[in-house]
Scaffold this motif. Sequence first.
Motif, PDB file in Angstrom:
ATOM      1  N   VAL A   1      13.896  28.019 -32.988  1.00 20.66           N
ATOM      2  CA  VAL A   1      12.623  27.389 -32.471  1.00 20.66           C
ATOM      3  C   VAL A   1      13.172  25.872 -32.920  1.00 20.66           C
ATOM      4  CG1 VAL A   1      11.236  29.404 -32.026  1.00 20.66           C
ATOM      5  CG2 VAL A   1      11.781  27.754 -34.578  1.00 20.66           C
TER       6      VAL A   1
ATOM      7  N   HIS B   1      15.834  32.459 -35.834  1.00 22.94           N
ATOM      8  CA  HIS B   1      14.759  33.080 -35.669  1.00 22.94           C
ATOM      9  C   HIS B   1      14.242  34.233 -36.730  1.00 22.94           C
ATOM     10  CE1 HIS B   1      12.773  32.280 -31.864  1.00 22.94           C
ATOM     11  NE2 HIS B   1      14.212  32.381 -31.261  1.00 22.94           N
TER      12      HIS B   1
ATOM     13  N   GLU C   1       5.977  31.839 -31.150  1.00 26.35           N
ATOM     14  CA  GLU C   1       5.189  30.938 -29.275  1.00 26.35           C
ATOM     15  C   GLU C   1       4.990  29.750 -29.928  1.00 26.35           C
ATOM     16  OE1 GLU C   1       2.604  33.658 -27.711  1.00 26.35           O
ATOM     17  OE2 GLU C   1       3.626  35.124 -28.432  1.00 26.35           O
TER      18      GLU C   1
ATOM     19  N   VAL D   1      10.643  27.236 -27.972  1.00 21.92           N
ATOM     20  CA  VAL D   1      11.195  28.416 -27.643  1.00 21.92           C
ATOM     21  C   VAL D   1      12.458  28.077 -27.502  1.00 21.92           C
ATOM     22  CG1 VAL D   1      11.355  31.635 -28.907  1.00 21.92           C
ATOM     23  CG2 VAL D   1       9.217  29.393 -28.783  1.00 21.92           C
TER      24      VAL D   1
END
Length: 61
Positions: free
Chosen positions: A28, A51, A5, A23
Amino acid sequence: MKIAEIGNVIQFKDGLKGIVEKVNENSVIVDLTYMSNFRELDLEHKTVVNHKNYQIIAETL
């Protein structure tokens, strides 16, 4: 696999660390200036990490 996050610190590729700024669906965007040796490594300020290719080492509260 847990997805990072915004604000999480992640580690990826040979021990590089950074703070998640955005994100996306499959990746990211990470701010690398978090690392104390950032200037010595001569890296770009930000990078994109899939990811599948990182571990969360510190979560936001």
